[in-house]
Scaffold this motif. Structure first.
Motif, PDB file in Angstrom:
ATOM      1  N   ALA A 275       0.885  -1.145   0.142  1.00 50.53           N
ATOM      2  CA  ALA A 275      -0.126   0.017   0.058  1.00 50.53           C
ATOM      3  C   ALA A 275       0.662   1.147  -0.007  1.00 50.53           C
ATOM      4  O   ALA A 275       0.469   2.300  -0.296  1.00 50.53           O
ATOM      5  CB  ALA A 275      -1.039   0.156   1.021  1.00 50.53           C
ATOM      6  N   ASP A 276       2.095   1.293   0.371  1.00 52.29           N
ATOM      7  CA  ASP A 276       3.063   2.439   0.316  1.00 52.29           C
ATOM      8  C   ASP A 276       3.228   2.912  -1.255  1.00 52.29           C
ATOM      9  O   ASP A 276       3.607   3.970  -1.142  1.00 52.29           O
ATOM     10  CB  ASP A 276       4.170   2.015   1.104  1.00 52.29           C
ATOM     11  N   ASP A 277       3.168   1.985  -2.024  1.00 56.98           N
ATOM     12  CA  ASP A 277       3.433   2.481  -3.293  1.00 56.98           C
ATOM     13  C   ASP A 277       2.169   3.489  -3.783  1.00 56.98           C
ATOM     14  O   ASP A 277       2.322   4.078  -4.843  1.00 56.98           O
ATOM     15  CB  ASP A 277       3.647   1.314  -4.368  1.00 56.98           C
TER      16      ASP A 277
ATOM     17  N   ASP B  78      -8.086   1.582   5.040  1.00 54.27           N
ATOM     18  CA  ASP B  78      -8.946   0.743   5.591  1.00 54.27           C
ATOM     19  C   ASP B  78      -9.711  -0.110   4.762  1.00 54.27           C
ATOM     20  O   ASP B  78     -10.577  -0.735   5.093  1.00 54.27           O
ATOM     21  CB  ASP B  78      -9.944   1.361   6.394  1.00 54.27           C
ATOM     22  N   GLY B  79      -9.467  -0.225   3.248  1.00 52.45           N
ATOM     23  CA  GLY B  79     -10.179  -0.822   2.498  1.00 52.45           C
ATOM     24  C   GLY B  79      -9.105  -1.960   1.839  1.00 52.45           C
ATOM     25  O   GLY B  79      -7.844  -2.031   2.319  1.00 52.45           O
ATOM     26  N   ARG B  80      -9.929  -2.962   0.873  1.00 53.01           N
ATOM     27  CA  ARG B  80      -8.961  -3.837   0.492  1.00 53.01           C
ATOM     28  C   ARG B  80      -8.206  -3.433  -0.620  1.00 53.01           C
ATOM     29  O   ARG B  80      -8.679  -2.465  -1.372  1.00 53.01           O
ATOM     30  CB  ARG B  80      -9.843  -5.075  -0.033  1.00 53.01           C
TER      31      ARG B  80
ATOM     32  N   ALA C 102      -6.169  -2.150  -9.910  1.00 50.00           N
ATOM     33  CA  ALA C 102      -6.732  -0.876  -9.728  1.00 50.00           C
ATOM     34  C   ALA C 102      -6.114   0.268  -9.256  1.00 50.00           C
ATOM     35  O   ALA C 102      -5.931   1.475  -9.654  1.00 50.00           O
ATOM     36  CB  ALA C 102      -8.149  -1.319  -9.273  1.00 50.00           C
ATOM     37  N   ALA C 103      -5.626  -0.110  -8.036  1.00 47.52           N
ATOM     38  CA  ALA C 103      -4.814   1.130  -7.182  1.00 47.52           C
ATOM     39  C   ALA C 103      -3.605   1.694  -8.125  1.00 47.52           C
ATOM     40  O   ALA C 103      -3.368   2.682  -8.076  1.00 47.52           O
ATOM     41  CB  ALA C 103      -4.458   0.485  -5.627  1.00 47.52           C
ATOM     42  N   SER C 104      -2.854   0.425  -8.514  1.00 46.52           N
ATOM     43  CA  SER C 104      -1.604   0.977  -9.274  1.00 46.52           C
ATOM     44  C   SER C 104      -2.125   2.037 -10.589  1.00 46.52           C
ATOM     45  O   SER C 104      -1.411   2.925 -10.986  1.00 46.52           O
ATOM     46  CB  SER C 104      -0.886  -0.041  -9.931  1.00 46.52           C
ATOM     47  N   GLU C 105      -3.147   1.821 -11.079  1.00 47.49           N
ATOM     48  CA  GLU C 105      -3.700   2.547 -12.437  1.00 47.49           C
ATOM     49  C   GLU C 105      -4.099   3.848 -11.998  1.00 47.49           C
ATOM     50  O   GLU C 105      -3.756   4.847 -12.477  1.00 47.49           O
ATOM     51  CB  GLU C 105      -4.682   1.805 -13.027  1.00 47.49           C
TER      52      GLU C 105
END
Length: 265
Positions: free
Chosen positions: A60-62, A69-71, A76-79
């Protein structure tokens, strides 16, 4: 010296190397490649991952803007972080080097038929969705996201060269490196060359090291002129909508990974 003589066009090359020992053969070959390319007039940037203390794990630090607090959905997060320009600073810096480059060289020892974990972590973290692949970019396996760049793997291996042959117990070097050559380089649009290997690397006498440097120099000189691996394109009509090679496209008798290489004309 004739000032009117044609000069070789300057290119920009990113060399990424991974070995924990600064006196290793891998590090020596990386230094040789850097010097040789610069002497030829090219600009070279080096990412020495061990010297950089590169963080190998995606977490998640990336993605600083993601709620804690989410999954974590990594793709999706990287995009989202990539498209918003909100990746962690170390990843963003490496992506800038790739964008800057005309060619990427990966220099590493073969450990357990793959790259060291720190280099795999560089791939995992740097080639984010929205940068190397994803729905916002052109299709993979073609001149897609990172098209226009040459790519070369330079690998050292402790085994003898014959063991990495068509009948060798380890399999052909090109097949062992298929996840890098086809699954990283060609997937993202880079144009891979045949890999360069130095074998029996654990005990390399000086005369074989000098011979290896001469051969490496030849490969470096051909970085932008040697014929690349002629992989088939996803969009070139050879594959169906399920990404399976159409029947009868290959030369009779072709099988395995060779199916995805265009036959020589």
């Amino acid at each position: 010296m004739n000032d009117s003589a044609p000069q070789q066009q300057q290119k920009k090359i990113l060399l990424v190397t991974a070995h924990p020992e600064p006196r290793s053969l891998t590090t020596s070959l990386a230094a040789f490649a850097t010097e040789h390319l610069r002497a030829a007039g090219h600009e070279v940037r080096v990412s020495d991952l061990y010297a950089m203390k590169w963080k190998a794990t995606v977490d998640a630090d990336d993605f600083p803007d993601e709620p804690g607090d989410g999954r974590l959905h990594v793709m999706a997060a990287s995009e989202r972080a990539t498209l918003a320009g909100r990746l962690s600073a170390d990843v963003a810096a490496e992506q800038e080097k790739v964008r800057w480059s005309d060619a990427v060289i990966l220099q590493f020892p073969m450990w357990w038929f793959s790259m060291p974990a720190i280099l795999k972590g560089w791939v995992d973290r740097v080639f984010t969705a929205g940068f190397g692949y994803g729905p916002t970019l052109p299709p993979p396996y073609s001149e897609s996201a990172l098209g226009g760049r040459r790519a070369l793997v330079s690998v050292t291996a402790g085994a003898r060269e014959s063991s990495f042959s068509d009948r060798g117990i380890h399999g052909r070097l090109a097949d062992v490196l298929h996840p890098v050559q086809h699954g990283l380089f060609w997937f993202t649009g880079m144009t891979p060359l045949e890999p360069f290997g130095v074998y029996r690397a654990n005990d390399l006498p000086e005369e074989r090291f000098e011979a290896a440097k001469r051969e490496y120099a030849r490969r470096l000189d051909g970085l932008f002129t040697d014929a690349p691996v002629p992989y088939r394109t996803l969009t070139g009509g050879d594959y169906d909508h399920d990404m399976r090679l159409l029947p009868g496209v290959e030369t009779p008798g072709t099988s395995g990974l060779d199916l995805h290489v265009r036959p020589h004309s």
